[in-house]
Design a protein around this motif. Structure first.
Motif, PDB file in Angstrom:
ATOM      1  N   TYR A  75       3.592  14.148  13.181  1.00 39.71           N
ATOM      2  CA  TYR A  75       2.187  14.303  13.030  1.00 39.71           C
ATOM      3  C   TYR A  75       1.477  12.700  12.696  1.00 39.71           C
ATOM      4  N   MET A  76       2.740  11.665  12.911  1.00 44.81           N
ATOM      5  CA  MET A  76       2.165  10.229  12.816  1.00 44.81           C
ATOM      6  C   MET A  76       2.171   9.666  13.442  1.00 44.81           C
ATOM      7  N   SER A  77       1.524   8.943  13.132  1.00 41.67           N
ATOM      8  CA  SER A  77       1.203   7.797  14.318  1.00 41.67           C
ATOM      9  C   SER A  77       1.569   6.458  14.325  1.00 41.67           C
ATOM     10  N   PRO A  78       2.013   5.792  15.464  1.00 39.50           N
ATOM     11  CA  PRO A  78       2.750   4.670  15.518  1.00 39.50           C
ATOM     12  C   PRO A  78       2.411   3.962  14.699  1.00 39.50           C
ATOM     13  N   GLU A  79       1.361   3.520  13.978  1.00 41.00           N
ATOM     14  CA  GLU A  79       1.108   2.459  13.049  1.00 41.00           C
ATOM     15  C   GLU A  79       1.698   2.795  12.125  1.00 41.00           C
ATOM     16  N   GLN A  80       2.053   4.872  11.496  1.00 39.89           N
ATOM     17  CA  GLN A  80       2.282   4.827  10.343  1.00 39.89           C
ATOM     18  C   GLN A  80       3.677   4.604  10.141  1.00 39.89           C
ATOM     19  N   PHE A  81       4.396   5.006  11.706  1.00 39.78           N
ATOM     20  CA  PHE A  81       6.018   4.783  11.362  1.00 39.78           C
ATOM     21  C   PHE A  81       6.220   3.114  11.138  1.00 39.78           C
ATOM     22  N   THR A  82       5.777   2.127  11.992  1.00 34.30           N
ATOM     23  CA  THR A  82       5.535   0.720  11.526  1.00 34.30           C
ATOM     24  C   THR A  82       5.534   0.749  10.190  1.00 34.30           C
ATOM     25  N   GLY A  83       4.744   0.744   9.265  1.00 33.71           N
ATOM     26  CA  GLY A  83       4.367   0.227   7.903  1.00 33.71           C
ATOM     27  C   GLY A  83       2.579  -0.453   8.181  1.00 33.71           C
ATOM     28  N   GLU A  84       2.104  -0.136   9.628  1.00 35.36           N
ATOM     29  CA  GLU A  84       1.026  -0.908   9.467  1.00 35.36           C
ATOM     30  C   GLU A  84       0.320  -0.366   9.154  1.00 35.36           C
ATOM     31  N   PRO A  85      -1.647  -1.136   8.911  1.00 36.79           N
ATOM     32  CA  PRO A  85      -2.463  -0.331   7.363  1.00 36.79           C
ATOM     33  C   PRO A  85      -3.111   0.003   8.833  1.00 36.79           C
ATOM     34  N   VAL A  86      -3.787   1.559   8.496  1.00 34.48           N
ATOM     35  CA  VAL A  86      -3.809   2.676   9.751  1.00 34.48           C
ATOM     36  C   VAL A  86      -5.407   2.235   8.639  1.00 34.48           C
ATOM     37  N   ASP A  87      -6.286   3.353   9.608  1.00 32.25           N
ATOM     38  CA  ASP A  87      -7.647   3.425  10.008  1.00 32.25           C
ATOM     39  C   ASP A  87      -8.025   4.694  10.652  1.00 32.25           C
ATOM     40  N   GLY A  88      -8.930   4.863  10.839  1.00 33.48           N
ATOM     41  CA  GLY A  88      -9.399   6.300  11.408  1.00 33.48           C
ATOM     42  C   GLY A  88      -9.261   6.655  12.875  1.00 33.48           C
ATOM     43  N   ARG A  89      -8.451   5.349  13.000  1.00 36.41           N
ATOM     44  CA  ARG A  89      -7.876   5.852  14.985  1.00 36.41           C
ATOM     45  C   ARG A  89      -6.967   6.712  14.869  1.00 36.41           C
ATOM     46  N   SER A  90      -5.572   6.002  13.042  1.00 38.21           N
ATOM     47  CA  SER A  90      -4.376   6.936  13.218  1.00 38.21           C
ATOM     48  C   SER A  90      -5.004   8.182  12.606  1.00 38.21           C
ATOM     49  N   ASP A  91      -6.064   8.494  12.373  1.00 42.02           N
ATOM     50  CA  ASP A  91      -6.674   9.747  12.574  1.00 42.02           C
ATOM     51  C   ASP A  91      -6.215  11.202  13.447  1.00 42.02           C
ATOM     52  N   LEU A  92      -7.091  10.208  14.284  1.00 42.21           N
ATOM     53  CA  LEU A  92      -7.648  11.286  14.864  1.00 42.21           C
ATOM     54  C   LEU A  92      -6.001  11.251  16.044  1.00 42.21           C
ATOM     55  N   PHE A  93      -5.035  10.415  15.949  1.00 43.16           N
ATOM     56  CA  PHE A  93      -3.579   9.987  16.790  1.00 43.16           C
ATOM     57  C   PHE A  93      -3.526  11.528  16.318  1.00 43.16           C
ATOM     58  N   SER A  94      -3.363  11.870  14.965  1.00 40.78           N
ATOM     59  CA  SER A  94      -2.736  13.269  14.305  1.00 40.78           C
ATOM     60  C   SER A  94      -3.206  14.160  15.000  1.00 40.78           C
ATOM     61  N   ALA A  95      -4.729  14.352  14.906  1.00 38.96           N
ATOM     62  CA  ALA A  95      -6.130  14.774  15.277  1.00 38.96           C
ATOM     63  C   ALA A  95      -5.202  15.514  16.728  1.00 38.96           C
ATOM     64  N   ALA A  96      -5.306  14.423  17.393  1.00 38.17           N
ATOM     65  CA  ALA A  96      -4.991  15.140  18.924  1.00 38.17           C
ATOM     66  C   ALA A  96      -3.356  15.174  19.225  1.00 38.17           C
ATOM     67  N   ILE A  97      -2.883  14.977  18.730  1.00 35.03           N
ATOM     68  CA  ILE A  97      -1.286  16.087  18.773  1.00 35.03           C
ATOM     69  C   ILE A  97      -1.173  17.601  18.453  1.00 35.03           C
ATOM     70  N   VAL A  98      -2.128  17.592  17.124  1.00 34.16           N
ATOM     71  CA  VAL A  98      -2.940  19.353  16.780  1.00 34.16           C
ATOM     72  C   VAL A  98      -3.755  20.019  17.545  1.00 34.16           C
ATOM     73  N   LEU A  99      -4.550  19.142  18.902  1.00 34.37           N
ATOM     74  CA  LEU A  99      -5.830  19.580  19.440  1.00 34.37           C
ATOM     75  C   LEU A  99      -4.459  19.848  20.881  1.00 34.37           C
ATOM     76  N   TYR A 100      -3.503  19.149  21.022  1.00 36.49           N
ATOM     77  CA  TYR A 100      -2.051  19.456  21.412  1.00 36.49           C
ATOM     78  C   TYR A 100      -1.623  20.454  21.801  1.00 36.49           C
ATOM     79  N   GLN A 101      -1.072  21.286  20.387  1.00 36.58           N
ATOM     80  CA  GLN A 101       0.102  22.028  20.081  1.00 36.58           C
ATOM     81  C   GLN A 101      -0.442  23.249  20.599  1.00 36.58           C
ATOM     82  N   MET A 102      -2.463  22.908  19.871  1.00 37.26           N
ATOM     83  CA  MET A 102      -3.401  24.734  20.029  1.00 37.26           C
ATOM     84  C   MET A 102      -3.132  24.473  21.319  1.00 37.26           C
ATOM     85  N   LEU A 103      -3.771  24.029  22.659  1.00 37.64           N
ATOM     86  CA  LEU A 103      -3.843  24.216  23.612  1.00 37.64           C
ATOM     87  C   LEU A 103      -2.676  24.044  24.242  1.00 37.64           C
TER      88      LEU A 103
END
Length: 464
Positions: free
Chosen positions: A187-215
């Protein structure tokens, strides 16, 4: 935290932790144990999250305490109905703990582990609540950094709550390292894998994975190892959700693909922007319909598809080319698929048949439908049932006047599964023990269908 404890109660050696009286264990993870506890000062039950004693005694004592304090700091500043409330933080000689809201319900992970799509109305409702929580957290300078089903709790009233801010980044805090790779790989965003600073858009990427899985009933990135998951996230574009679940409108594909963009600036920039896009995608292109009160199934459908009277072929305003398919060919396919995944099989069969309507071919249809069956065994059974095209011929099954036999009961169960799902097999066996003839069995099975329109169709299909 989740109050649905199923294990026998377990308590630490000391049943008192600070002012809290330990009552039972709710769950355990790699870092700590969560207990159900009672605060006698204000007479309130709480969830008490503690650090495992063996870890606390190791050289990681200070970092573990810092992480737990970080969770208390992050969640403690967020008073929101969709975020688990944090009440208190404390330390003793051999552990540290936080007291938080006790949520009576289950983790979203329990629903998704079955590998099947959730009802679209439910998925979108829960996701809307998740976006509300994330939007609020981001506005207050908190990035969760570990959004995943296990950290999303749903209470008895259907309210979703975000938990576990243990790895959150607080804008005004120095307790976490912005360059650290923290999260759960799937459920990690690309910037989490590369160790870059993260902001709210990283959470939204992870949330989109959850929605994808639900649907869709599956994750967009699902490698056999963490390295493979990372490779997929960093370099591959996932399949369209509708490729996994044809019941989904194409507009949802577009929203999810943008939400899963590898570059943060290509994604939706805020939770509200993602919410607005979903509102547009589900307004006019598809409707989420709930049947009458006596039938609690929820389905996503584009338009009603009916069996043309007297033609013996499938047709509907939304899928006119289905007239190429004979009804006697599609009906057993629908029945076999419904026995594995439930009533949504009806719509999936029509969608798949429409894709190859110009050249109707049973093996091709089976190949399109098989991936929607989550279990390997069920998928193999479905494919085997149509290994020979003659198995999907025009036979309507045994005559209602014939005597009851195992094959008769199984055939009736397959037809019933179109309306009741996998439970149809249990219902058919139960009613078979009470029926004196096959016709009586069919009548009893019809009575088990609460929706009148579905019951009428079943009676017509079965020959009553």
């Amino acid at each position: 935290m989740n109050a649905a404890a199923t294990d026998p109660p377990r308590t630490p050696g000391n049943t008192q932790l600070g002012k809290y009286r330990i009552e039972s264990m709710l769950g355990a993870g790699a870092m700590g144990i969560v207990y159900r506890a009672f605060d006698p000062h204000i007479e309130r039950h709480v969830a008490l999250k503690t650090i495992r004693h063996e870890l606390f005694e190791s050289g990681e004592r200070e970092s573990l305490k810092a992480r737990l304090r970080n969770e208390a700091q992050a969640a403690g500043r967020l008073a929101h109905p969709n975020i688990v409330g944090v009440y208190d933080y404390g330390e003793t000689a051999d552990t540290a703990y936080i007291a938080m809201e006790l949520v009576s319900g289950h983790g979203l992970k329990q629903w998704l582990d079955a590998g099947r799509p959730l009802a679209a109305a439910t998925a979108l409702d829960w996701f809307g609540q998740l976006l509300a929580a994330l939007g609020f957290a981001h506005e207050h300078g908190v990035v969760h950094r570990d959004i995943k089903p296990a950290n999303l709790l749903v209470n008895a009233e259907g309210r979703l709550k975000v938990a576990d801010f243990g790895v959150a980044h607080v804008a005004s805090s120095t307790l976490t390292l912005t360059g650290a790779m923290i999260g759960t790989p799937s459920y990690m965003s690309p910037e989490q894998f590369t160790g870059e600073p993260v902001d709210g858009r990283s959470d939204l990427f992870s949330a989109a994975i959850v929605l994808y899985q639900m649907l869709a009933g599956c994750r967009p990135f699902a490698g056999a190892s963490q390295a493979e998951v990372m490779r997929q996230v960093m370099h591959e574009t996932p399949r369209m959700p509708s490729a996994c679940n044809p019941a989904l409108p194409s507009a949802l594909d577009a929203v999810l693909m943008r939400a899963l963009s590898r570059r943060p600036d290509a994604r939706f920039q805020t939770a509200n922007a993602l919410r607005r896009a979903l509102d547009v995608a589900t307004d006019g292109t598809a409707h989420i319909a709930t049947t009458a009160a006596e039938d609690d199934r929820t389905i996503l459908e584009a338009q009603a598809v009916t069996l043309a009277s007297g033609t013996g072929s499938w047709r509907g305003d939304s899928l006119p080319s289905l007239t190429m398919w004979p009804a006697a060919l599609l009906a057993p396919v629908e029945a076999q698929l419904a026995a594995q995944i439930g009533p949504v099989a009806r719509l999936l069969v029509r969608r798949a048949a429409a894709r190859i309507a110009d050249a109707p071919d049973l093996p091709a249809l089976v190949a399109l439908l098989a991936p929607h069956i989550p279990s390997d065994k069920g998928r193999a059974q479905f494919v085997a049932a149509f290994a020979d095209a003659s198995k999907a011929g025009t036979s309507r099954g045994p005559s209602p006047s014939s005597s009851l036999g195992a094959e008769d009961v199984q055939a009736a169960a397959l037809r019933l599964a179109v309306y009741l799902g996998p439970i149809a097999t249990i219902v058919a066996k139960r009613e078979a023990s009470r029926a004196a003839s096959l016709r009586a069995l069919h009548e009893r099975l019809a009575a088990a269908i609460s929706n009148e329109a579905d019951r009428a169709r079943f009676e017509r299909d079965i020959g009553l």
